[in-house]
Design a protein around this motif. Structure first.
Motif, PDB file in Angstrom:
ATOM      1  N   ASP A 156      12.731  -1.389   5.314  1.00 52.40           N
ATOM      2  CA  ASP A 156      11.686  -2.049   6.076  1.00 52.40           C
ATOM      3  C   ASP A 156      10.329  -1.660   5.495  1.00 52.40           C
ATOM      4  O   ASP A 156      10.051  -0.470   5.299  1.00 52.40           O
ATOM      5  CB  ASP A 156      11.771  -1.641   7.545  1.00 52.40           C
ATOM      6  N   GLU A 157       9.503  -2.645   5.239  1.00 55.44           N
ATOM      7  CA  GLU A 157       8.237  -2.389   4.559  1.00 55.44           C
ATOM      8  C   GLU A 157       7.204  -1.687   5.430  1.00 55.44           C
ATOM      9  O   GLU A 157       6.192  -1.180   4.923  1.00 55.44           O
ATOM     10  CB  GLU A 157       7.638  -3.702   4.032  1.00 55.44           C
ATOM     11  N   VAL A 158       7.458  -1.617   6.738  1.00 57.76           N
ATOM     12  CA  VAL A 158       6.530  -0.944   7.648  1.00 57.76           C
ATOM     13  C   VAL A 158       7.034   0.447   8.018  1.00 57.76           C
ATOM     14  O   VAL A 158       6.321   1.441   7.883  1.00 57.76           O
ATOM     15  CB  VAL A 158       6.295  -1.779   8.923  1.00 57.76           C
ATOM     16  N   THR A 159       8.286   0.526   8.455  1.00 57.78           N
ATOM     17  CA  THR A 159       8.832   1.797   8.933  1.00 57.78           C
ATOM     18  C   THR A 159       9.435   2.646   7.817  1.00 57.78           C
ATOM     19  O   THR A 159       9.669   3.846   8.012  1.00 57.78           O
ATOM     20  CB  THR A 159       9.919   1.544   9.985  1.00 57.78           C
ATOM     21  N   LEU A 160       9.728   2.037   6.674  1.00 59.27           N
ATOM     22  CA  LEU A 160      10.404   2.683   5.551  1.00 59.27           C
ATOM     23  C   LEU A 160      11.832   3.111   5.907  1.00 59.27           C
ATOM     24  O   LEU A 160      12.423   3.962   5.235  1.00 59.27           O
ATOM     25  CB  LEU A 160       9.622   3.887   5.030  1.00 59.27           C
ATOM     26  N   GLU A 169       0.827  -1.203   0.000  1.00 57.94           N
ATOM     27  CA  GLU A 169       0.000   0.000   0.000  1.00 57.94           C
ATOM     28  C   GLU A 169       0.866   1.260   0.000  1.00 57.94           C
ATOM     29  O   GLU A 169       0.472   2.305  -0.528  1.00 57.94           O
ATOM     30  CB  GLU A 169      -0.932   0.001   1.222  1.00 57.94           C
ATOM     31  N   ASN A 170       2.074   1.155   0.589  1.00 55.38           N
ATOM     32  CA  ASN A 170       2.970   2.322   0.636  1.00 55.38           C
ATOM     33  C   ASN A 170       3.707   2.553  -0.677  1.00 55.38           C
ATOM     34  O   ASN A 170       4.504   3.487  -0.789  1.00 55.38           O
ATOM     35  CB  ASN A 170       3.961   2.194   1.791  1.00 55.38           C
ATOM     36  N   GLY A 171       3.465   1.701  -1.676  1.00 54.31           N
ATOM     37  CA  GLY A 171       4.044   1.901  -2.995  1.00 54.31           C
ATOM     38  C   GLY A 171       5.236   1.035  -3.321  1.00 54.31           C
ATOM     39  O   GLY A 171       5.661   0.962  -4.478  1.00 54.31           O
ATOM     40  N   GLY A 172       5.803   0.371  -2.320  1.00 53.67           N
ATOM     41  CA  GLY A 172       6.968  -0.477  -2.558  1.00 53.67           C
ATOM     42  C   GLY A 172       6.596  -1.891  -2.977  1.00 53.67           C
ATOM     43  O   GLY A 172       5.419  -2.266  -2.976  1.00 53.67           O
ATOM     44  N   TRP A 173       7.603  -2.655  -3.365  1.00 51.06           N
ATOM     45  CA  TRP A 173       7.407  -4.070  -3.700  1.00 51.06           C
ATOM     46  C   TRP A 173       8.371  -4.923  -2.909  1.00 51.06           C
ATOM     47  O   TRP A 173       9.538  -4.542  -2.718  1.00 51.06           O
ATOM     48  CB  TRP A 173       7.660  -4.321  -5.185  1.00 51.06           C
ATOM     49  N   ILE A 195       6.662   5.867  -7.123  1.00 54.13           N
ATOM     50  CA  ILE A 195       7.532   7.045  -7.127  1.00 54.13           C
ATOM     51  C   ILE A 195       7.479   7.744  -5.776  1.00 54.13           C
ATOM     52  O   ILE A 195       8.509   8.196  -5.247  1.00 54.13           O
ATOM     53  CB  ILE A 195       7.130   8.026  -8.254  1.00 54.13           C
ATOM     54  N   ASP A 196       6.302   7.813  -5.192  1.00 54.00           N
ATOM     55  CA  ASP A 196       6.156   8.425  -3.871  1.00 54.00           C
ATOM     56  C   ASP A 196       6.979   7.656  -2.836  1.00 54.00           C
ATOM     57  O   ASP A 196       7.620   8.253  -1.966  1.00 54.00           O
ATOM     58  CB  ASP A 196       4.682   8.455  -3.468  1.00 54.00           C
ATOM     59  N   CYS A 197       6.985   6.332  -2.950  1.00 53.98           N
ATOM     60  CA  CYS A 197       7.773   5.500  -2.042  1.00 53.98           C
ATOM     61  C   CYS A 197       9.268   5.790  -2.215  1.00 53.98           C
ATOM     62  O   CYS A 197      10.013   5.898  -1.236  1.00 53.98           O
ATOM     63  CB  CYS A 197       7.490   4.026  -2.310  1.00 53.98           C
ATOM     64  N   ILE A 198       9.700   5.933  -3.454  1.00 54.05           N
ATOM     65  CA  ILE A 198      11.104   6.253  -3.736  1.00 54.05           C
ATOM     66  C   ILE A 198      11.488   7.587  -3.098  1.00 54.05           C
ATOM     67  O   ILE A 198      12.549   7.709  -2.473  1.00 54.05           O
ATOM     68  CB  ILE A 198      11.338   6.287  -5.256  1.00 54.05           C
TER      69      ILE A 198
END
Length: 360
Positions: free
Chosen positions: A217-221, A133-137, A195-198
């Motif tokens: 980290d997929e939760v904390t970024l 959901e945060n944009g990452g994979w 892109i927002d995640c980047i």
């Protein structure tokens, strides 16, 4: 004249048979990236496409590190059919899934087989489903325990996905298969989220934007480690494709421009121009990679740099940081890309990009 034509045809046949038979000596990546469109109309290309279809899992993804061009035995084909329902090995690591989709697109352009189209579209569904959901994979989807769940820039995994999505949402015709408008809309949304995640994960030093870690980290970024020798660091390699991706965005906003400018300054600051990599043969006949001091060398960037100081470091499977490559054991020293010159592409593209945005 007839004899001459027959002889010419025979020579041409022998030439193309010899040329195309060499495909099995190439890497799968080089085959998928081939610009020889005519080859994708050959029977050999069609045979390889059958393998590609067979390796795809029902969820839509493919496993990694497979040389799809290698012939399969009947037993191997049966095993792959039995694995169709098993999604565990599906990944975008090492170019997997994106490479197979590119191959199928090139096949469909020369041979409009609906199976190619169906498999390609299933691959898109897989990529859309795998996005956080945060944009990452993650590296693998379905998720696997361990560092595989981290948002993965490593080996350009996420950059490959977003590059594919960019071409489709921009309707560039780079891919011969066009999804429905509804799916294209989903792709556009997924691209923007990526892109927002980047932008959110770009590291800073003293408030200045720099580059990216290979995974987060997929939760904390927050930056995260992967394998024992892949510690938290700024990447002189993975950051390259990220910046080139950002540069490809039309009419970039202020955040994207700032991200690019910060990364370019960081690449300029961290380039190394007083060493070169060399390979020597040891007394026992083995090849050994060494760093040689030299003047005015072509710039290199370390794969891993300290996240606060930019100091290059190296690491073996024991997870202990070392300041020089020579201190790393032979297996990792010679089996990993510790330095890269990829960032030269960013520095070359930067002035071109500056002119482009100035004209908008």
């Amino acid at each position: 004249m007839k004899i001459f034509k027959n002889g010419l045809n025979l020579l041409l046949l022998l030439f193309f048979t010899s040329f195309y038979s060499q495909v099995h000596d190439k890497s799968w990546r080089s085959i998928t990236e081939s610009r020889d469109e005519n080859w994708f109309a050959t029977n050999e290309a069609k045979e390889i496409a059958e393998n590609v279809l067979l390796y795809q899992r029902d969820i839509g993804g493919w496993p990694k590190n497979i040389q799809m061009q290698n012939p399969l035995t009947i037993e191997e084909k049966q095993k792959l059919l039995a694995l169709k329902y098993d999604p565990i090995e599906c990944t975008t690591d090492n170019g997997a899934t994106c490479q197979e989709m590119l191959y199928l697109s090139k096949m469909y352009k020369k041979n409009p087989d609906e199976r190619y189209k169906k498999a390609f579209l299933k691959g898109i569904d897989y990529l859309l489903e795998a996005q956080y959901e945060n944009g990452g994979w993650p590296q693998f989807y379905p998720l696997m325990k361990g560092y595989y769940t981290h948002i993965t820039y490593n080996d350009d995994s996420m950059s490959n996905i977003l590059g594919l999505f960019r071409e489709i949402k921009n309707q560039s015709n780079y891919y011969s298969i066009t999804p429905s408008p509804e799916v294209v809309n989903k792709i556009s949304i997924a691209f923007d989220k990526g892109i927002d995640c980047i932008l959110k994960t770009q590291c800073k030093q003293n408030g200045e934007l720099t580059s990216w870690c290979a995974q987060y980290d997929e939760v904390t970024l927050l930056p995260a480690k992967a394998r024992a020798y892949e510690l938290i660091s700024l990447s002189g390699k993975e950051s390259v494709r990220i910046v080139l991706l950002l540069m490809s965005i039309e009419n970039p906003n202020k955040e994207i421009i700032a991200a690019i400018e910060g990364a370019v300054r960081w690449f300029e600051k961290t380039k190394i121009t007083n060493i070169k990599l060399d390979t020597v043969v040891t007394e026992n006949g083995k090849k050994n990679r060494v760093v040689v001091d030299t003047k005015d060398a072509e710039p290199l960037w370390a794969r891993f740099m300290d996240i606060n100081t930019n100091e290059p470091f190296f690491c073996d499977r024991d997870g202990i940081r070392k300041p020089t490559l020579a201190e790393i054991g032979s297996e990792r020293r010679n089996g990993y890309a510790w330095y890269s010159d990829d960032a030269k592409a960013v520095l070359k593209q930067y002035p071109i990009w500056k002119k482009q945005i100035a004209n908008h």
